[in-house]
Design an enzyme around this catalytic site. Structure first.
Site, mmCIF file in Angstrom:
data_model
loop_
_atom_site.group_PDB
_atom_site.id
_atom_site.type_symbol
_atom_site.label_atom_id
_atom_site.label_comp_id
_atom_site.label_asym_id
_atom_site.label_seq_id
_atom_site.Cartn_x
_atom_site.Cartn_y
_atom_site.Cartn_z
ATOM 1 C CE LYS A 1 -3.957 -2.290 2.172
ATOM 2 N NZ LYS A 1 -4.552 -2.678 3.349
ATOM 3 C CD GLN B 1 -3.669 -4.246 6.724
ATOM 4 O OE1 GLN B 1 -3.569 -3.207 5.845
ATOM 5 N NE2 GLN B 1 -4.237 -5.207 6.221
ATOM 6 C CG ASP C 1 -10.045 -0.193 4.909
ATOM 7 O OD1 ASP C 1 -9.703 -0.085 3.655
ATOM 8 O OD2 ASP C 1 -9.594 -0.395 6.068
#
Ligand code: NAD
Length: 296
Positions: free
Chosen positions: A54, A98, A121
């Protein structure tokens, strides 16, 4: 019928190029550089790989990447304090924590402490509610990537019968909301669904997000249907490690009109959509028009 292969790798590269273009324009015309902060708690090897890739792709499209690696024993208070700092940092437009988090940390509490406008997200309860009520939100990256591929392939999805197999909060449910938003007739199938083969056989669009290797055989697929395989399953075959989807690719490709492979289908779209969401969040934060074709 032999299915057209929907090349997610090529599509993702196109999305990233589009993002990079817009980022360059933002820098030149507005003096703004979008920034994505990624928070990793602990040393889960798979998470470390995701975070690294990422970060690399964030920099490649011209954005600023801020990586925060915290000890596995980090307290909830310390993690919340970091998120609060990132929420208030004007250089940070997107925040991603994460998952999974170590067991002593409350995932819902942590995710819901992110500023919804920076929740790239799309897991914050406010974004879930906004998506569910058809309002502007941050959309989870994997289903957004699936939607982009479907729109690219079909143009309009209006009136199509779609079956989503799997009802998770990160893939199945938001995928169903997005398809509904594009006027599909949507069925969500799950582990308790009766006659799953019959349900799937009705679908013009099948999105499989189960996590069971090759569970959908070709004879469940309606002739000419579009198959989006979200599953990523590691199996051993002929003494080798292999990645396979939730769909039996070989038999499904004989009946489908179009199909995503695994690997090289949905997977690469997820990070591309994370970058697209960061760009969208940056534009919204600065009252600038949103990038075209990169949002739901
Ligand atoms: P999950 O385990 O949270 O949810 C799986 C869902 O499948 C559940 O809702 C369950 O009801 C349903 N299910 C289980 N067994 C079933 C059965 N026999 N018949 C019908 N439905 C059944 O999984 P998830 O997080 O949604 O992930 C699903 C898959 O997608 C996994 O393989 C995961 O690795 C993959 N994934 C890929 C990406 C990507 O970037 N490509 C992103 C997220 C998840």
């Amino acid at each position: 019928m032999v299915a057209q292969v929907i090349d997610g790798k090529a599509f993702a590269a196109k999305v990233r190029a589009q993002v990079a273009n817009q980022v360059a324009k933002l820098k030149e015309e507005n003096g703004i550089t979008p920034g994505l902060a990624v928070v990793l708690v602990g040393e889960d090897p798979a998470s470390q790989v995701y975070v690294r890739s990422k970060g690399k792709m964030t920099v490649e499209v011209g954005m600023n990447s801020y990586e925060h690696k915290l000890d596995a024993e980090t307290s909830e208070d310390d993690l919340l304090a970091l998120i609060d700092k990132l929420n208030n940092d004007p250089a940070v437009h997107g925040i991603l924590v994460q998952l999974p988090l170590p067991k002593h940390l409350n995932e819902d509490l942590v995710i819901n402490s992110i500023d919804p406008a920076k929740d790239v997200d799309g897991f914050h309860i406010s974004n879930v509610g906004l998506l569910g009520t058809g309002q502007k939100s941050m959309v989870p990256c994997t289903p957004l990537g699936c939607l982009m591929m479907l729109r690219d392939h079909h143009g309009s999805l209006s009136g199509m019968d779609a079956v989503v197999i799997g009802r998770s909060n990160i893939v199945g449910k938001p995928m169903a909301q997005l398809l509904l938003g594009d006027s599909c007739t949507v069925t969500i199938a799950h582990s308790r669904t009766k006659d799953l083969p019959d349900v799937v056989r009705r679908a013009d669009i099948v999105v499989a997000a189960v996590g069971r290797p090759e569970m959908v055989p070709g004879d469940w697929i309606k002739e000419g249907a579009t198959v989006i395989d979200v599953g990523i399953n590691r199996i051993e075959r002929d003494g080798k490690n292999k990645l396979v989807g939730d769909v039996d690719y070989a038999s499904a490709a004989e009946r489908a009109g179009a199909i995503t492979p695994v690997p090289g289908g949905v997977g690469p779209m997820t990070i591309a959509c994370l970058l697209a969401n960061t760009l969208t969040a940056c534009c919204r934060a600065n009252d600038l028009p949103e990038p075209e074709g990169l949002t739901a």
